[in-house]
Write a protein that holds these residues in place. Structure first.
Motif, PDB file in Angstrom:
ATOM      1  N   ALA A   1       0.835  -1.206   0.000  1.00  0.00           N
ATOM      2  CA  ALA A   1       0.000   0.000   0.000  1.00  0.00           C
ATOM      3  C   ALA A   1       0.868   1.255   0.000  1.00  0.00           C
ATOM      4  CB  ALA A   1      -0.930  -0.007   1.205  1.00  0.00           C
ATOM      5  N   VAL A   2       1.952   1.223   0.755  1.00  0.00           N
ATOM      6  CA  VAL A   2       2.864   2.368   0.782  1.00  0.00           C
ATOM      7  C   VAL A   2       3.467   2.595  -0.599  1.00  0.00           C
ATOM      8  CG1 VAL A   2       5.056   3.227   1.692  1.00  0.00           C
ATOM      9  CG2 VAL A   2       3.388   2.162   3.231  1.00  0.00           C
ATOM     10  N   GLN A   3       3.917   1.539  -1.251  1.00  0.00           N
ATOM     11  CA  GLN A   3       4.501   1.666  -2.580  1.00  0.00           C
ATOM     12  C   GLN A   3       3.487   2.190  -3.587  1.00  0.00           C
ATOM     13  OE1 GLN A   3       7.761   1.365  -3.474  1.00  0.00           O
ATOM     14  NE2 GLN A   3       8.032   1.216  -1.248  1.00  0.00           N
ATOM     15  N   LEU A   4       2.254   1.730  -3.478  1.00  0.00           N
ATOM     16  CA  LEU A   4       1.217   2.204  -4.399  1.00  0.00           C
ATOM     17  C   LEU A   4       0.947   3.686  -4.171  1.00  0.00           C
ATOM     18  CD1 LEU A   4      -0.718   1.039  -6.605  1.00  0.00           C
ATOM     19  CD2 LEU A   4      -2.464   0.993  -4.818  1.00  0.00           C
ATOM     20  N   TYR A   5       0.875   4.073  -2.909  1.00  0.00           N
ATOM     21  CA  TYR A   5       0.668   5.482  -2.575  1.00  0.00           C
ATOM     22  C   TYR A   5       1.793   6.348  -3.138  1.00  0.00           C
ATOM     23  CZ  TYR A   5       0.904   9.681   0.348  1.00  0.00           C
ATOM     24  OH  TYR A   5       1.021  10.986   0.789  1.00  0.00           O
ATOM     25  N   LEU A   6       3.019   5.898  -2.973  1.00  0.00           N
ATOM     26  CA  LEU A   6       4.156   6.679  -3.455  1.00  0.00           C
ATOM     27  C   LEU A   6       4.160   6.788  -4.983  1.00  0.00           C
ATOM     28  CD1 LEU A   6       6.977   5.320  -1.109  1.00  0.00           C
ATOM     29  CD2 LEU A   6       5.802   7.535  -0.970  1.00  0.00           C
ATOM     30  N   SER A   7       3.617   5.773  -5.666  1.00  0.00           N
ATOM     31  CA  SER A   7       3.584   5.790  -7.126  1.00  0.00           C
ATOM     32  C   SER A   7       2.405   6.583  -7.682  1.00  0.00           C
ATOM     33  CB  SER A   7       3.500   4.356  -7.662  1.00  0.00           C
ATOM     34  OG  SER A   7       2.195   3.805  -7.441  1.00  0.00           O
TER      35      SER A   7
ATOM     36  N   GLU B   1      -6.396  10.006  -3.048  1.00  0.00           N
ATOM     37  CA  GLU B   1      -7.654  10.059  -3.789  1.00  0.00           C
ATOM     38  C   GLU B   1      -7.533   9.325  -5.123  1.00  0.00           C
ATOM     39  OE1 GLU B   1     -11.231  13.206  -4.574  1.00  0.00           O
ATOM     40  OE2 GLU B   1      -9.185  13.979  -4.742  1.00  0.00           O
ATOM     41  N   SER B   2      -6.362   9.365  -5.732  1.00  0.00           N
ATOM     42  CA  SER B   2      -6.191   8.648  -6.996  1.00  0.00           C
ATOM     43  C   SER B   2      -6.320   7.138  -6.779  1.00  0.00           C
ATOM     44  CB  SER B   2      -4.838   8.990  -7.628  1.00  0.00           C
ATOM     45  OG  SER B   2      -3.772   8.402  -6.909  1.00  0.00           O
ATOM     46  N   VAL B   3      -5.885   6.657  -5.606  1.00  0.00           N
ATOM     47  CA  VAL B   3      -6.058   5.239  -5.285  1.00  0.00           C
ATOM     48  C   VAL B   3      -7.538   4.913  -5.136  1.00  0.00           C
ATOM     49  CG1 VAL B   3      -5.508   3.394  -3.654  1.00  0.00           C
ATOM     50  CG2 VAL B   3      -3.807   5.170  -4.137  1.00  0.00           C
ATOM     51  N   VAL B   4      -8.258   5.770  -4.422  1.00  0.00           N
ATOM     52  CA  VAL B   4      -9.699   5.575  -4.216  1.00  0.00           C
ATOM     53  C   VAL B   4     -10.436   5.592  -5.548  1.00  0.00           C
ATOM     54  CG1 VAL B   4     -11.776   6.560  -3.168  1.00  0.00           C
ATOM     55  CG2 VAL B   4      -9.612   6.545  -1.891  1.00  0.00           C
ATOM     56  N   VAL B   5     -10.119   6.565  -6.383  1.00  0.00           N
ATOM     57  CA  VAL B   5     -10.761   6.678  -7.693  1.00  0.00           C
ATOM     58  C   VAL B   5     -10.488   5.432  -8.536  1.00  0.00           C
ATOM     59  CG1 VAL B   5     -10.666   7.912  -9.898  1.00  0.00           C
ATOM     60  CG2 VAL B   5     -10.837   9.192  -7.753  1.00  0.00           C
ATOM     61  N   THR B   6      -9.275   4.924  -8.462  1.00  0.00           N
ATOM     62  CA  THR B   6      -8.920   3.744  -9.248  1.00  0.00           C
ATOM     63  C   THR B   6      -9.778   2.546  -8.860  1.00  0.00           C
ATOM     64  OG1 THR B   6      -6.639   4.515  -9.464  1.00  0.00           O
ATOM     65  CG2 THR B   6      -7.057   2.187  -9.910  1.00  0.00           C
ATOM     66  N   LEU B   7      -9.926   2.299  -7.563  1.00  0.00           N
ATOM     67  CA  LEU B   7     -10.727   1.156  -7.132  1.00  0.00           C
ATOM     68  C   LEU B   7     -12.196   1.350  -7.502  1.00  0.00           C
ATOM     69  CD1 LEU B   7     -10.917  -1.553  -5.713  1.00  0.00           C
ATOM     70  CD2 LEU B   7     -11.349  -0.324  -3.575  1.00  0.00           C
TER      71      LEU B   7
ATOM     72  N   ASP C   1      -4.685   9.577 -14.334  1.00  0.00           N
ATOM     73  CA  ASP C   1      -5.044   9.992 -12.977  1.00  0.00           C
ATOM     74  C   ASP C   1      -5.261   8.802 -12.051  1.00  0.00           C
ATOM     75  OD1 ASP C   1      -7.343   9.145 -14.270  1.00  0.00           O
ATOM     76  OD2 ASP C   1      -8.644  10.655 -13.338  1.00  0.00           O
ATOM     77  N   GLU C   2      -4.847   7.601 -12.477  1.00  0.00           N
ATOM     78  CA  GLU C   2      -5.016   6.404 -11.675  1.00  0.00           C
ATOM     79  C   GLU C   2      -3.665   5.801 -11.300  1.00  0.00           C
ATOM     80  OE1 GLU C   2      -9.241   4.706 -13.568  1.00  0.00           O
ATOM     81  OE2 GLU C   2      -7.392   3.521 -13.702  1.00  0.00           O
ATOM     82  N   VAL C   3      -3.715   4.938 -10.288  1.00  0.00           N
ATOM     83  CA  VAL C   3      -2.573   4.067 -10.012  1.00  0.00           C
ATOM     84  C   VAL C   3      -2.773   2.791 -10.825  1.00  0.00           C
ATOM     85  CG1 VAL C   3      -2.189   4.982  -7.702  1.00  0.00           C
ATOM     86  CG2 VAL C   3      -3.762   3.051  -8.014  1.00  0.00           C
TER      87      VAL C   3
ATOM     88  N   ARG D   1      -4.035  -0.524 -11.797  1.00  0.00           N
ATOM     89  CA  ARG D   1      -5.155  -1.334 -11.336  1.00  0.00           C
ATOM     90  C   ARG D   1      -4.686  -2.718 -10.902  1.00  0.00           C
ATOM     91  NH1 ARG D   1     -10.489   0.053 -15.111  1.00  0.00           N
ATOM     92  NH2 ARG D   1     -10.427   2.316 -14.758  1.00  0.00           N
ATOM     93  N   ALA D   2      -3.754  -3.276 -11.629  1.00  0.00           N
ATOM     94  CA  ALA D   2      -3.244  -4.605 -11.279  1.00  0.00           C
ATOM     95  C   ALA D   2      -2.549  -4.588  -9.923  1.00  0.00           C
ATOM     96  CB  ALA D   2      -2.293  -5.108 -12.357  1.00  0.00           C
ATOM     97  N   ALA D   3      -1.776  -3.547  -9.655  1.00  0.00           N
ATOM     98  CA  ALA D   3      -1.089  -3.448  -8.365  1.00  0.00           C
ATOM     99  C   ALA D   3      -2.087  -3.266  -7.229  1.00  0.00           C
ATOM    100  CB  ALA D   3      -0.097  -2.285  -8.396  1.00  0.00           C
ATOM    101  N   LEU D   4      -3.127  -2.481  -7.467  1.00  0.00           N
ATOM    102  CA  LEU D   4      -4.149  -2.283  -6.442  1.00  0.00           C
ATOM    103  C   LEU D   4      -4.892  -3.582  -6.155  1.00  0.00           C
ATOM    104  CD1 LEU D   4      -5.843  -0.561  -4.558  1.00  0.00           C
ATOM    105  CD2 LEU D   4      -7.175   0.221  -6.538  1.00  0.00           C
ATOM    106  N   LEU D   5      -5.246  -4.315  -7.188  1.00  0.00           N
ATOM    107  CA  LEU D   5      -5.949  -5.582  -6.998  1.00  0.00           C
ATOM    108  C   LEU D   5      -5.057  -6.615  -6.312  1.00  0.00           C
ATOM    109  CD1 LEU D   5      -7.947  -5.815 -10.336  1.00  0.00           C
ATOM    110  CD2 LEU D   5      -8.853  -5.385  -8.052  1.00  0.00           C
TER     111      LEU D   5
END
Length: 420
Positions: free
Chosen positions: A170-176, A187-193, A329-331, A333-337
């Motif tokens: 989660a930290v790595q995704l946030y930083l990216s 917010e970009s993480v939230v929007v992506t999901l 404007d997204e992270v 999707r594969a990393a988030l999933l």
């Protein structure tokens, strides 16, 4: 456990017609939220599940239960509801972000309390948020990201190995994430999901739900006895090829009792348009309806379910989970999933499926006892997802009546946040 829905529409077509309008210009003009769309889709699936279920079991009535093996459409409302829970978590995370934009929180507990999340009742959310703060995330960003992560199944994080890896990812995704300010990044993480779940929900419902609607309309107007042969000869779907549907149907009849059940349809049917599998599935359901034994009936239904699930996951879900052109404007999707995979859980009525149960039943992929098996899988990867879904089917087949306890509507995130 989901509450039992005491009634459902007597006829699926009205509800489905309304729900298919989700993709129309009129629906867009109404600016329905993803969660509102999800509720309509879930209700549409419930309606068609009962109508199709009554074909296989004439004793089934809306709100009732059946011991006949459920079709794909009986699984669908529960899967849709699970997607809705993720959208609900996104709505709560968005509230956290919007509240923080007005005035930052001074602690994780304060951030959660401001949107009605009791830190004692939601101890896992607080724990994840504190772990993220220790790793450098600001309080409000950490609380928002933690609320998003734990919206699906916080119990999976009781395994410290899963918790540690989830927090690190989660930290790595946030930083990216795109954006400079912490709230913009989270917010970009939230929007992506939210987009991923919503787009997948609508795409699958439009394709599979729409095909189910067309089948019920055709069947209602067919006149005379409806047989599998008539389905293959007379029922059509855009892009489906009759000869391919017949071939898939014949294959299913010949291999319905294979152990394990056939599942690698890309190898078994090279070059086939997978819309043809939907026609074959409806024909299999009709064949199952008149099967001489419950065993044969259940085997044919299972083959039909696998055909529909393949079309659903291979053609409709996969392009959403791994888009050819990522949005700026997204992270990922594969990393988030991948982060969320160990937490995936669906209540199929009274039957609870956890992705972790599937992962833990398989050979350890990396052989490292310090990594939990569920963290070695990724829902965005088709083979990982497909095998997990087949595992869920087999688990639910052992308790067919449980699936008919349909999900209740999700609460309005603008009101109580209990359950976040």
């Amino acid at each position: 456990m989901q509450q039992h829905r005491s009634s459902a529409p007597a006829h699926a077509l009205t509800v489905l017609t309304l729900a298919v309008a989700l993709t129309s210009g009129a629906a867009q003009a109404q600016q329905a939220t993803p969660l509102e769309d999800n509720r309509r889709i879930t209700d549409g699936y419930i309606a068609i599940a009962y109508e199709l279920g009554a074909i296989l079991d004439p004793a089934l009535v809306p709100g009732g239960t059946s011991a006949v093996r459920p079709t794909w459409f009986t699984f669908a409302p529960h899967a849709s509801r699970t997607g809705g829970e993720g959208m609900y978590g996104a709505a709560i995370a968005r509230r956290l972000i919007n509240t923080a934009r007005g005035f930052p929180s001074w602690s994780v507990t304060h951030a959660l309390a401001r949107v009605g999340i009791d830190a004692q009742l939601h101890a896992t959310t607080r724990q994840i948020a504190l772990e993220l703060v220790v790793r450098g995330l600001p309080v409000d960003a950490a609380a928002s990201l933690a609320a998003l992560i734990t919206s699906l199944n916080g119990e999976a994080l009781l395994d410290v190995r899963t918790l540690t890896i989830t927090v690190a990812r989660a930290v790595q995704l946030y930083l990216s994430a795109p954006g400079f300010w912490p709230l913009d990044k989270v917010e970009s993480v939230v929007v992506t999901l939210e987009r991923t779940l919503h787009e997948g929900n609508v795409a699958i419902y439009t394709d599979i739900g729409g095909s189910g609607q067309l089948y019920l309309e055709w069947r209602q107007g067919a006149g005379g006895a409806v047989t599998a042969e008539r389905v293959l000869e007379e029922f059509t779907l855009v892009d489906a090829i009759s000869a391919e549907a017949v071939g898939a149907y014949d294959f299913a009849l010949a291999h319905a009792f294979d152990t394990p059940r056939p599942q690698s349809f890309d190898l078994l049917f090279p070059g086939i348009h997978y819309k043809s599998l939907l026609v074959a599935a409806f024909a299999l359901y009709e064949k199952a309806r008149v099967a001489p034994t419950p065993e044969e009936r259940d085997a044919l239904i299972a083959m039909g379910n696998n055909y529909i699930a393949w079309r659903e996951q291979h053609d409709m879900a996969q392009p959403v989970f791994t888009p050819a052109v990522p949005r700026p404007d997204e992270v990922s999707r594969a990393a988030l999933l991948q982060i969320l995979t160990p937490l995936l859980r669906t209540h199929f009525g009274t039957v609870v499926w956890n992705y972790a149960d599937y992962a833990n039943s398989q050979p350890d992929r990396d052989g490292n006892p310090l990594t939990s098996p569920p963290t070695e899988y990724n829902w965005a990867v088709f083979p990982d997802r497909w095998s997990g879904i087949l595992f869920a089917f087999d688990q639910a087949y052992l308790q067919p009546t449980g699936l008919w306890q349909m999900p209740a509507p999700l609460p309005d995130p603008g009101g109580s946040t209990n359950g976040s």
